[in-house]
Scaffold this motif. Sequence first.
Motif, short mmCIF file in Angstrom:
data_model
loop_
_atom_site.label_atom_id
_atom_site.label_comp_id
_atom_site.label_asym_id
_atom_site.label_seq_id
_atom_site.Cartn_x
_atom_site.Cartn_y
_atom_site.Cartn_z
N MET A 198 0.85 -1.19 0.00
CA MET A 198 0.00 0.00 0.00
C MET A 198 0.89 1.24 0.00
O MET A 198 1.85 1.32 0.76
N ALA A 199 0.58 2.17 -0.86
CA ALA A 199 1.30 3.45 -0.90
C ALA A 199 0.36 4.56 -0.47
O ALA A 199 -0.74 4.69 -1.01
N ILE A 200 0.79 5.35 0.51
CA ILE A 200 0.04 6.51 0.98
C ILE A 200 0.76 7.76 0.50
O ILE A 200 1.95 7.95 0.79
N GLU A 201 0.06 8.60 -0.24
CA GLU A 201 0.66 9.78 -0.85
C GLU A 201 -0.13 11.02 -0.44
O GLU A 201 -1.36 10.99 -0.38
N VAL A 202 0.57 12.09 -0.16
CA VAL A 202 -0.06 13.36 0.19
C VAL A 202 0.23 14.37 -0.91
O VAL A 202 1.28 14.35 -1.54
N LEU A 219 5.22 13.24 6.88
CA LEU A 219 5.49 13.51 8.29
C LEU A 219 4.56 14.57 8.86
O LEU A 219 4.47 14.73 10.08
N THR A 220 3.87 15.30 7.99
CA THR A 220 2.92 16.31 8.45
C THR A 220 1.48 15.83 8.36
O THR A 220 0.55 16.61 8.55
N PHE A 241 9.29 14.82 14.88
CA PHE A 241 9.08 14.53 13.46
C PHE A 241 10.32 14.93 12.65
O PHE A 241 10.68 14.26 11.69
N GLU A 242 10.96 15.99 13.02
CA GLU A 242 12.18 16.40 12.31
C GLU A 242 13.28 15.37 12.51
O GLU A 242 14.03 15.06 11.59
N ASP A 292 10.90 12.76 -2.24
CA ASP A 292 10.31 14.04 -1.85
C ASP A 292 9.50 13.95 -0.56
O ASP A 292 8.85 14.93 -0.17
N LEU A 293 9.53 12.78 0.08
CA LEU A 293 8.84 12.55 1.36
C LEU A 293 7.33 12.74 1.27
O LEU A 293 6.67 12.97 2.27
N LYS A 294 6.77 12.60 0.07
CA LYS A 294 5.33 12.73 -0.09
C LYS A 294 4.59 11.39 -0.11
O LYS A 294 3.37 11.36 -0.13
#
Length: 342
Positions: free
Chosen positions: A81-85, A91-92, A153-154, A174-176
């Motif tokens: 499963m891939a979760i993308e924002v 992290l946000t 989170f940082e 890109d951490l997305k």
Amino acid sequence: MSGGGLRQRITHGLHVGEEWLFANPKIVLGLILAATLAWSLFLPKLRVYSDFADLLPQQHAYIRGINRIKEGFGGANQIVMAIEVEQGTILTMPRSSWCMKPPRDGQPAQRQPQPGGQPDAPTARKVYLSAEGNFMSEPYYDPLKGNRTAAEFERMKKDVIANPTIYGLLVSPDLKAALIKAQLNEADLDYVKTFAELQKVRESLARPGHKIHVTGNPVLTGWVYTYLNQILGILAWTLALLATLLIVYFRRLYGIALPLLGIALSSIWGSGVHGADGHQPRAPLLPIPFLIAARATSHGVQLVARYYEELAKTHHGAKAARNALDALFRPGSLAIIRTRSA
């Protein structure tokens, strides 16, 4: 015995069988009916089921190696499963989106995407040395922990970027987006329930600004099962179309009934054999009944058409049936043998 003598004995045996066949039509029909009833008793045992292991060549050395180590390290039957924002980074994301508890005792836990998952701890872990020189391991994110601060989170971000096995592989550069992999127990896996639970997880995670992507063999098989009713509907419409074409072509009872009877008998006998020996048809193989129906219809139409041709010549039903069998028995048997060997 020479080859010519063997052929003569086989030919003589076939002629004897032909004589008995036409001399005892009631007995032959009774035997066919009895066999059909016997095979139909095994139909309730038949169910469509897909086993991932059946799709692999079990005798191959690579597959045997996988079977030896998959109990300890997991196999190839997994969900990804891939979760993308769309805005910010993973992290946000809200904490509720991160909270996916691992399964316990093989049962689906809260927001667990599949029943039958391995009861393992998260495998994406941070490994480091303690001040005493001991190896330490902890998950990058613990869903059981409370709210985290921006500094935490940082720190997690720096840890992820520093690990080349995580950054760029499980977490996008890109951490997305991030991947969540769930290993499944291949024994007694219910694909329908797994797919249904997975859809519930997707619905629970769906919110504006999020994209959920899911792949893996269980997902593919689950989608196949969702079209099961459509496949059966297409099969029913196909039978109706065949019946319509037979009515238009023959416009006689035998020409309509015999090909359809051939489809019914071949389907009952074939399904009964599968139910009797315990071999369950897999969902990806559901188109096979269409092929069986096409072959049975082809043979039935050829036989009936040849019978009517012989009947027009001889004006005698029994003689016409015998001539049709003599003309089509050998090529029909050869076609069945070649299909079976292929």
